[in-house]
Design a protein around this motif. Structure first.
Motif, PDB file in Angstrom:
ATOM      1  N   ARG A 150      45.298  41.437  56.920  1.00 56.05           N
ATOM      2  CA  ARG A 150      46.547  42.049  56.432  1.00 56.05           C
ATOM      3  C   ARG A 150      46.280  43.331  55.645  1.00 56.05           C
ATOM      4  NH1 ARG A 150      51.024  38.845  57.195  1.00 56.05           N
ATOM      5  NH2 ARG A 150      50.577  36.661  57.606  1.00 56.05           N
ATOM      6  N   LEU A 151      45.185  43.335  54.887  1.00 52.21           N
ATOM      7  CA  LEU A 151      44.835  44.527  54.107  1.00 52.21           C
ATOM      8  C   LEU A 151      44.054  45.538  54.944  1.00 52.21           C
ATOM      9  CD1 LEU A 151      43.687  42.813  50.774  1.00 52.21           C
ATOM     10  CD2 LEU A 151      45.901  43.871  51.263  1.00 52.21           C
ATOM     11  N   GLN A 152      43.669  45.133  56.140  1.00 53.38           N
ATOM     12  CA  GLN A 152      42.832  45.923  57.042  1.00 53.38           C
ATOM     13  C   GLN A 152      41.508  46.305  56.387  1.00 53.38           C
ATOM     14  OE1 GLN A 152      45.442  49.104  58.364  1.00 53.38           O
ATOM     15  NE2 GLN A 152      46.350  47.775  59.904  1.00 53.38           N
ATOM     16  N   SER A 153      40.991  45.367  55.571  1.00 52.65           N
ATOM     17  CA  SER A 153      39.712  45.602  54.903  1.00 52.65           C
ATOM     18  C   SER A 153      39.099  44.273  54.466  1.00 52.65           C
ATOM     19  CB  SER A 153      39.895  46.501  53.679  1.00 52.65           C
ATOM     20  OG  SER A 153      38.669  46.606  52.975  1.00 52.65           O
ATOM     21  N   PRO A 154      38.135  43.768  55.251  1.00 50.13           N
ATOM     22  CA  PRO A 154      37.449  42.549  54.824  1.00 50.13           C
ATOM     23  C   PRO A 154      36.731  42.737  53.480  1.00 50.13           C
ATOM     24  CG  PRO A 154      36.928  43.055  57.110  1.00 50.13           C
ATOM     25  CD  PRO A 154      37.698  44.216  56.560  1.00 50.13           C
ATOM     26  N   THR A 155      36.260  43.939  53.213  1.00 49.78           N
ATOM     27  CA  THR A 155      35.553  44.211  51.960  1.00 49.78           C
ATOM     28  C   THR A 155      36.500  44.136  50.770  1.00 49.78           C
ATOM     29  OG1 THR A 155      34.056  45.644  53.194  1.00 49.78           O
ATOM     30  CG2 THR A 155      33.977  45.802  50.803  1.00 49.78           C
ATOM     31  N   LEU A 156      37.702  44.678  50.905  1.00 50.25           N
ATOM     32  CA  LEU A 156      38.695  44.578  49.835  1.00 50.25           C
ATOM     33  C   LEU A 156      39.096  43.125  49.614  1.00 50.25           C
ATOM     34  CD1 LEU A 156      40.591  45.798  47.736  1.00 50.25           C
ATOM     35  CD2 LEU A 156      42.245  46.234  49.595  1.00 50.25           C
ATOM     36  N   ALA A 157      39.261  42.377  50.698  1.00 48.16           N
ATOM     37  CA  ALA A 157      39.598  40.958  50.570  1.00 48.16           C
ATOM     38  C   ALA A 157      38.489  40.213  49.828  1.00 48.16           C
ATOM     39  CB  ALA A 157      39.829  40.340  51.950  1.00 48.16           C
ATOM     40  N   ALA A 158      37.233  40.524  50.140  1.00 48.09           N
ATOM     41  CA  ALA A 158      36.108  39.888  49.445  1.00 48.09           C
ATOM     42  C   ALA A 158      36.105  40.267  47.972  1.00 48.09           C
ATOM     43  CB  ALA A 158      34.786  40.287  50.103  1.00 48.09           C
ATOM     44  N   ALA A 159      36.373  41.531  47.671  1.00 43.38           N
ATOM     45  CA  ALA A 159      36.410  41.980  46.266  1.00 43.38           C
ATOM     46  C   ALA A 159      37.516  41.253  45.502  1.00 43.38           C
ATOM     47  CB  ALA A 159      36.607  43.490  46.203  1.00 43.38           C
ATOM     48  N   ILE A 160      38.671  41.083  46.122  1.00 45.50           N
ATOM     49  CA  ILE A 160      39.770  40.357  45.473  1.00 45.50           C
ATOM     50  C   ILE A 160      39.375  38.909  45.241  1.00 45.50           C
ATOM     51  CG2 ILE A 160      42.121  39.476  45.843  1.00 45.50           C
ATOM     52  CD1 ILE A 160      42.680  42.204  47.284  1.00 45.50           C
ATOM     53  N   LEU A 161      38.761  38.284  46.246  1.00 45.78           N
ATOM     54  CA  LEU A 161      38.299  36.900  46.102  1.00 45.78           C
ATOM     55  C   LEU A 161      37.337  36.783  44.917  1.00 45.78           C
ATOM     56  CD1 LEU A 161      37.370  34.315  48.651  1.00 45.78           C
ATOM     57  CD2 LEU A 161      35.557  35.073  47.156  1.00 45.78           C
ATOM     58  N   PHE A 162      36.376  37.701  44.834  1.00 43.98           N
ATOM     59  CA  PHE A 162      35.418  37.646  43.729  1.00 43.98           C
ATOM     60  C   PHE A 162      36.081  37.913  42.387  1.00 43.98           C
ATOM     61  CE2 PHE A 162      32.135  38.123  47.035  1.00 43.98           C
ATOM     62  CZ  PHE A 162      31.349  37.049  46.652  1.00 43.98           C
ATOM     63  N   PHE A 163      37.032  38.821  42.349  1.00 42.57           N
ATOM     64  CA  PHE A 163      37.732  39.107  41.096  1.00 42.57           C
ATOM     65  C   PHE A 163      38.479  37.871  40.607  1.00 42.57           C
ATOM     66  CE2 PHE A 163      41.503  40.474  38.724  1.00 42.57           C
ATOM     67  CZ  PHE A 163      40.873  41.097  37.646  1.00 42.57           C
ATOM     68  N   VAL A 164      39.228  37.234  41.496  1.00 42.13           N
ATOM     69  CA  VAL A 164      39.967  36.018  41.122  1.00 42.13           C
ATOM     70  C   VAL A 164      38.982  34.937  40.671  1.00 42.13           C
ATOM     71  CG1 VAL A 164      41.436  34.153  42.015  1.00 42.13           C
ATOM     72  CG2 VAL A 164      41.952  36.538  42.587  1.00 42.13           C
ATOM     73  N   GLY A 165      37.901  34.769  41.423  1.00 42.89           N
ATOM     74  CA  GLY A 165      36.888  33.785  41.056  1.00 42.89           C
ATOM     75  C   GLY A 165      36.232  34.089  39.717  1.00 42.89           C
ATOM     76  N   LEU A 166      35.940  35.363  39.462  1.00 47.55           N
ATOM     77  CA  LEU A 166      35.328  35.772  38.193  1.00 47.55           C
ATOM     78  C   LEU A 166      36.255  35.471  37.023  1.00 47.55           C
ATOM     79  CD1 LEU A 166      33.056  37.194  36.594  1.00 47.55           C
ATOM     80  CD2 LEU A 166      34.278  39.339  37.005  1.00 47.55           C
ATOM     81  N   VAL A 167      37.519  35.813  37.154  1.00 42.09           N
ATOM     82  CA  VAL A 167      38.475  35.565  36.074  1.00 42.09           C
ATOM     83  C   VAL A 167      38.544  34.068  35.763  1.00 42.09           C
ATOM     84  CG1 VAL A 167      40.949  35.639  35.474  1.00 42.09           C
ATOM     85  CG2 VAL A 167      39.826  37.657  36.459  1.00 42.09           C
ATOM     86  N   ILE A 168      38.636  33.250  36.802  1.00 43.27           N
ATOM     87  CA  ILE A 168      38.725  31.799  36.598  1.00 43.27           C
ATOM     88  C   ILE A 168      37.421  31.250  36.026  1.00 43.27           C
ATOM     89  CG2 ILE A 168      39.002  29.582  37.775  1.00 43.27           C
ATOM     90  CD1 ILE A 168      40.967  31.085  39.686  1.00 43.27           C
ATOM     91  N   ALA A 169      36.280  31.715  36.529  1.00 40.36           N
ATOM     92  CA  ALA A 169      34.987  31.234  36.041  1.00 40.36           C
ATOM     93  C   ALA A 169      34.765  31.608  34.579  1.00 40.36           C
ATOM     94  CB  ALA A 169      33.848  31.781  36.906  1.00 40.36           C
ATOM     95  N   VAL A 170      35.104  32.839  34.199  1.00 36.19           N
ATOM     96  CA  VAL A 170      34.934  33.264  32.805  1.00 36.19           C
ATOM     97  C   VAL A 170      35.876  32.484  31.892  1.00 36.19           C
ATOM     98  CG1 VAL A 170      35.243  35.211  31.197  1.00 36.19           C
ATOM     99  CG2 VAL A 170      33.988  35.535  33.338  1.00 36.19           C
ATOM    100  N   ALA A 171      37.113  32.287  32.323  1.00 35.68           N
ATOM    101  CA  ALA A 171      38.052  31.496  31.514  1.00 35.68           C
ATOM    102  C   ALA A 171      37.531  30.075  31.334  1.00 35.68           C
ATOM    103  CB  ALA A 171      39.439  31.490  32.168  1.00 35.68           C
ATOM    104  N   TYR A 172      37.041  29.465  32.395  1.00 35.08           N
ATOM    105  CA  TYR A 172      36.501  28.103  32.316  1.00 35.08           C
ATOM    106  C   TYR A 172      35.276  28.061  31.400  1.00 35.08           C
ATOM    107  CZ  TYR A 172      34.702  23.559  33.744  1.00 35.08           C
ATOM    108  OH  TYR A 172      34.232  22.270  33.740  1.00 35.08           O
ATOM    109  N   LEU A 173      34.392  29.047  31.532  1.00 33.80           N
ATOM    110  CA  LEU A 173      33.207  29.136  30.672  1.00 33.80           C
ATOM    111  C   LEU A 173      33.606  29.205  29.208  1.00 33.80           C
ATOM    112  CD1 LEU A 173      30.123  29.673  30.179  1.00 33.80           C
ATOM    113  CD2 LEU A 173      30.682  32.105  30.405  1.00 33.80           C
ATOM    114  N   LEU A 174      34.534  30.083  28.881  1.00 36.70           N
ATOM    115  CA  LEU A 174      34.937  30.258  27.485  1.00 36.70           C
ATOM    116  C   LEU A 174      35.603  29.006  26.924  1.00 36.70           C
ATOM    117  CD1 LEU A 174      36.252  33.940  27.616  1.00 36.70           C
ATOM    118  CD2 LEU A 174      34.036  33.108  26.754  1.00 36.70           C
ATOM    119  N   VAL A 175      36.400  28.321  27.740  1.00 41.82           N
ATOM    120  CA  VAL A 175      37.076  27.098  27.283  1.00 41.82           C
ATOM    121  C   VAL A 175      36.089  25.951  27.112  1.00 41.82           C
ATOM    122  CG1 VAL A 175      38.731  25.309  27.975  1.00 41.82           C
ATOM    123  CG2 VAL A 175      39.340  27.726  28.179  1.00 41.82           C
TER     124      VAL A 175
END
Length: 155
Positions: free
Chosen positions: A31-56
């Protein structure tokens, strides 16, 4: 907790997540016509959740890098990136079942070598005939589930 049943169930859920993630991220990349952008979004969402979980759960870490830790332990991030980029690009073109089946085959080869040789500090488990037979049956199963059919028109 040392509960093999709980560990098994957790890993089944993680395994279910892999083709679901591949489908969702492949769709996002298309949909974004960019597998690389999709991967970056996936990692960003994962990073935010992982850091929040780590801090909690653990608070702010005092160190990220330890001098006594071999550098190759940090290469897992590269392997995850490689997997996410390739599955996001390949799965929509090759089919989810085909892509995941070959991922499973690669995992079986790698797990066997890691176990047999105790690579990266892992506990050693010899490749005995019973285990080789099981791996062979799993590999045959992987090939039996490959999607050989032509996708329907408009897919």
């Amino acid at each position: 907790m040392n509960n093999p049943l709980a560990y098994s169930l957790i890993m089944i859920v993680a395994g279910i997540g892999i083709p679901v993630m591949a489908t969702l991220n492949g769709g996002l990349g298309a949909r974004l016509q960019s597998p690389t952008l999709a991967a970056a979004i996936l990692f960003f969402v994962g990073l935010v959740i992982a850091v929040a979980y780590l801090l909690v759960t653990e608070g702010i870490p005092d160190k990220i890098f330890h001098a006594s830790t071999p550098l190759y332990y940090y290469l897992g991030g590269f392997l995850v990136l490689f997997y996410i980029l390739t599955i996001t690009w390949v799965a929509p073109r090759f089919g989810i079942s085909n892509a995941i089946a070959f991922v499973l085959l690669g995992q079986m080869i790698a797990m066997s070598m890691i176990d047999h040789f105790g690579l990266f500090g892992a506990q050693r488990f010899a490749l005995e005939p019973q285990r080789i037979a099981g791996l062979t049956m799993m590999a045959i199963g992987v090939f039996l589930v490959l999607n050989k059919a032509t996708p329907p028109a408009g897919s």
